[in-house]
Scaffold this motif. Structure first.
Motif, PDB file in Angstrom:
ATOM      1  N   MET A   1      38.690  42.272  36.908  1.00 15.70           N
ATOM      2  CA  MET A   1      39.883  41.921  36.196  1.00 15.70           C
ATOM      3  C   MET A   1      41.057  42.778  36.642  1.00 15.70           C
ATOM      4  O   MET A   1      42.187  42.316  36.623  1.00 15.70           O
ATOM      5  CB  MET A   1      39.601  42.102  34.711  1.00 15.70           C
ATOM      6  CG  MET A   1      40.653  41.578  33.814  1.00 15.70           C
ATOM      7  SD  MET A   1      40.487  39.910  33.408  1.00 15.70           S
ATOM      8  CE  MET A   1      40.171  39.619  31.862  1.00 15.70           C
ATOM      9  N   SER A   2      40.807  43.983  37.027  1.00 19.65           N
ATOM     10  CA  SER A   2      41.897  44.855  37.439  1.00 19.65           C
ATOM     11  C   SER A   2      42.474  44.406  38.780  1.00 19.65           C
ATOM     12  O   SER A   2      43.645  44.603  39.045  1.00 19.65           O
ATOM     13  CB  SER A   2      41.426  46.293  37.504  1.00 19.65           C
ATOM     14  OG  SER A   2      40.560  46.479  38.593  1.00 19.65           O
ATOM     15  N   LYS A   3      41.620  43.757  39.623  1.00 21.11           N
ATOM     16  CA  LYS A   3      42.143  43.264  40.903  1.00 21.11           C
ATOM     17  C   LYS A   3      43.132  42.124  40.667  1.00 21.11           C
ATOM     18  O   LYS A   3      44.144  42.027  41.355  1.00 21.11           O
ATOM     19  CB  LYS A   3      41.002  42.804  41.800  1.00 21.11           C
ATOM     20  CG  LYS A   3      40.183  43.932  42.361  1.00 21.11           C
ATOM     21  CD  LYS A   3      39.161  43.402  43.334  1.00 21.11           C
ATOM     22  CE  LYS A   3      38.362  44.546  43.916  1.00 21.11           C
ATOM     23  NZ  LYS A   3      37.400  44.120  44.899  1.00 21.11           N
ATOM     24  N   ILE A   4      42.857  41.282  39.698  1.00 22.32           N
ATOM     25  CA  ILE A   4      43.758  40.171  39.402  1.00 22.32           C
ATOM     26  C   ILE A   4      45.063  40.712  38.817  1.00 22.32           C
ATOM     27  O   ILE A   4      46.161  40.273  39.184  1.00 22.32           O
ATOM     28  CB  ILE A   4      43.087  39.169  38.435  1.00 22.32           C
ATOM     29  CG1 ILE A   4      41.903  38.521  39.119  1.00 22.32           C
ATOM     30  CG2 ILE A   4      44.090  38.144  37.955  1.00 22.32           C
ATOM     31  CD1 ILE A   4      41.090  37.629  38.225  1.00 22.32           C
ATOM     32  N   THR A   5      44.980  41.683  37.953  1.00 24.82           N
ATOM     33  CA  THR A   5      46.179  42.282  37.371  1.00 24.82           C
ATOM     34  C   THR A   5      47.008  42.957  38.457  1.00 24.82           C
ATOM     35  O   THR A   5      48.239  42.848  38.481  1.00 24.82           O
ATOM     36  CB  THR A   5      45.781  43.317  36.298  1.00 24.82           C
ATOM     37  OG1 THR A   5      44.913  42.699  35.355  1.00 24.82           O
ATOM     38  CG2 THR A   5      46.992  43.859  35.581  1.00 24.82           C
ATOM     39  N   LEU A   7      47.034  42.179  41.658  1.00 25.01           N
ATOM     40  CA  LEU A   7      47.577  41.134  42.520  1.00 25.01           C
ATOM     41  C   LEU A   7      48.808  40.494  41.872  1.00 25.01           C
ATOM     42  O   LEU A   7      49.815  40.261  42.541  1.00 25.01           O
ATOM     43  CB  LEU A   7      46.500  40.076  42.801  1.00 25.01           C
ATOM     44  CG  LEU A   7      46.941  38.916  43.698  1.00 25.01           C
ATOM     45  CD1 LEU A   7      47.313  39.427  45.073  1.00 25.01           C
ATOM     46  CD2 LEU A   7      45.852  37.870  43.783  1.00 25.01           C
ATOM     47  N   VAL A   8      48.743  40.229  40.571  1.00 22.86           N
ATOM     48  CA  VAL A   8      49.880  39.638  39.870  1.00 22.86           C
ATOM     49  C   VAL A   8      51.063  40.620  39.875  1.00 22.86           C
ATOM     50  O   VAL A   8      52.208  40.222  40.082  1.00 22.86           O
ATOM     51  CB  VAL A   8      49.472  39.258  38.427  1.00 22.86           C
ATOM     52  CG1 VAL A   8      50.694  38.905  37.589  1.00 22.86           C
ATOM     53  CG2 VAL A   8      48.480  38.121  38.451  1.00 22.86           C
TER      54      VAL A   8
END
Length: 86
Positions: A1-5, A7-8
């Protein structure tokens, strides 16, 4: 989940940086062309008159008000005191 955050956040920063416009650098100090237009080539302590001749800068005249002693009044010319008549 931290990778998606992450990336955003990075994509948001890149989009904001791409939309920002760069501002041109302002010149530092007074513009020499403005100063030469004001003086019009007369030099320091001089200014052009109505006929575009260079004349020295003058101070404004100091208006002094004469104070008359008791029993006298100021003449219409404003230069001397006259005695009061009863």
């Amino acid at each position: 989940m931290s990778k998606i955050t992450m990336l955003v956040a990075v994509l948001g920063f890149v989009a904001a940086a791409g939309a920002a416009q760069a501002m041109t650098a302002a010149p530092i100090g007074p513009n020499p062309s403005i100063a030469s237009d004001v003086r019009m080539g007369c030099g320091p302590g001089m200014q052009p008159n109505a006929f575009n001749r260079c004349v020295p800068n003058r101070r404004a005249p100091v208006m002094r008000r004469l104070v008359c002693p008791r029993g006298t009044h100021l003449a219409p010319s404003g230069r001397r005191c006259l005695p009061n008549r009863f």
